[in-house]
Write a protein that holds these residues in place. Structure first.
Motif, PDB file in Angstrom:
ATOM      1  N   GLY A  46      47.638  48.422  38.579  1.00 44.79           N
ATOM      2  CA  GLY A  46      47.746  49.526  39.372  1.00 44.79           C
ATOM      3  C   GLY A  46      46.268  49.339  40.025  1.00 44.79           C
ATOM      4  N   GLU A  47      45.982  48.087  40.473  1.00 44.61           N
ATOM      5  CA  GLU A  47      44.739  47.809  41.409  1.00 44.61           C
ATOM      6  C   GLU A  47      43.420  48.420  40.680  1.00 44.61           C
ATOM      7  N   GLN A  48      43.664  48.432  39.279  1.00 43.44           N
ATOM      8  CA  GLN A  48      42.378  48.923  38.535  1.00 43.44           C
ATOM      9  C   GLN A  48      41.295  47.780  38.388  1.00 43.44           C
ATOM     10  N   ALA A  49      41.627  46.470  38.804  1.00 45.04           N
ATOM     11  CA  ALA A  49      40.710  45.331  38.541  1.00 45.04           C
ATOM     12  C   ALA A  49      39.894  45.372  39.952  1.00 45.04           C
ATOM     13  N   PRO A  50      38.573  45.025  39.668  1.00 44.09           N
ATOM     14  CA  PRO A  50      37.889  44.797  41.102  1.00 44.09           C
ATOM     15  C   PRO A  50      38.326  43.635  41.805  1.00 44.09           C
TER      16      PRO A  50
END
Length: 230
Positions: A46-50
């Motif tokens: 869910g686009e949590q990774a930088p």
């Protein structure tokens, strides 16, 4: 590869080791899974990774693929909030030739308005020219809707915006032929261990088959079982 007689089968990878295994198995291309890559580098889906960490991971996978002379397509969710030009620049710098872009918002799971998504896809196409294969994911079915006509309309719109392939993820098997006929062009379908197989999906009209995070999930289960047996 999307227009050859046989299907394009992409077992999604999550790190250089899994990429090397896929290459050694003789597959013609390598695809990443955003969810699996995120988990491997310590984040949730869910686009949590930088952004920097995600693209470093993609570049590491692409470096292995270059040794095997295989093209790489990267799953980049909805673009991590990047402009089309910056997303394209990062993809090409990482050494990939394709990307998967979805039409739901990672934070909420709500569908993006189709015109908004089509505009973004068109901007990515304009920035990339012919250097990038765009797989446009349609999230109608994972969003809880069974509106086949909406899925077809989105797919057709995304194709007109410049997408090379359309991916109505988790579409019920009985509607895949309708989607293939209604959207036109290569259709991506989702396979998984224990689920619909490649031959079944191809018979229904899919030209590209990918596995998402399912293979990484199965590997994690196997690791848990191995640990329990030590």
């Amino acid at each position: 590869m999307h227009h050859e007689p046989g299907p394009l089968v992409l077992p999604n990878v999550w790190d250089p080791v899994s990429a090397r295994v896929v290459a050694e198995a003789g597959y013609p291309a390598i695809a990443t899974s955003s969810a699996a890559v995120a988990r491997v580098i310590g984040y949730d889906d869910g686009e949590q990774a930088p952004v920097a960490e995600m693209f470093a991971a993609i570049a590491a996978i692409a470096s292995v693929a270059r040794v095997a002379d295989l093209p790489v397509t990267a799953d980049v969710e909805r673009g991590y909030g990047l402009s089309a030009s910056e997303l394209t620049e990062r993809l090409l710098e990482a050494g990939v030739v394709g990307c998967n872009l979805e039409d739901s918002r990672p934070a909420t799971g709500l569908l993006v308005e189709p015109e908004e998504q089509a505009s973004y896809l068109a901007d990515v196409r304009a920035a990339a020219g012919a250097d990038l294969v765009i797989n446009a994911r349609v999230d109608i079915f994972i969003a809880g809707s069974n509106d086949v006509e909406d899925a077809i309309a989105r797919g057709r719109l995304y194709r007109r915006a410049g997408a090379d392939c359309v991916y109505p993820i988790m579409a019920p098997l009985d509607v895949i032929p309708l989607l293939a006929k209604g959207i036109g062009g290569p259709l991506n379908a989702h396979a998984s261990p224990g689920g619909p197989g490649v031959s079944e999906l191809v018979a229904l009209g899919a030209q590209r088959i990918s596995f998402g995070a399912s293979l990484h999930t199965e590997m994690t289960k196997a690791f848990r079982a191995l640990l329990a047996s030590l």
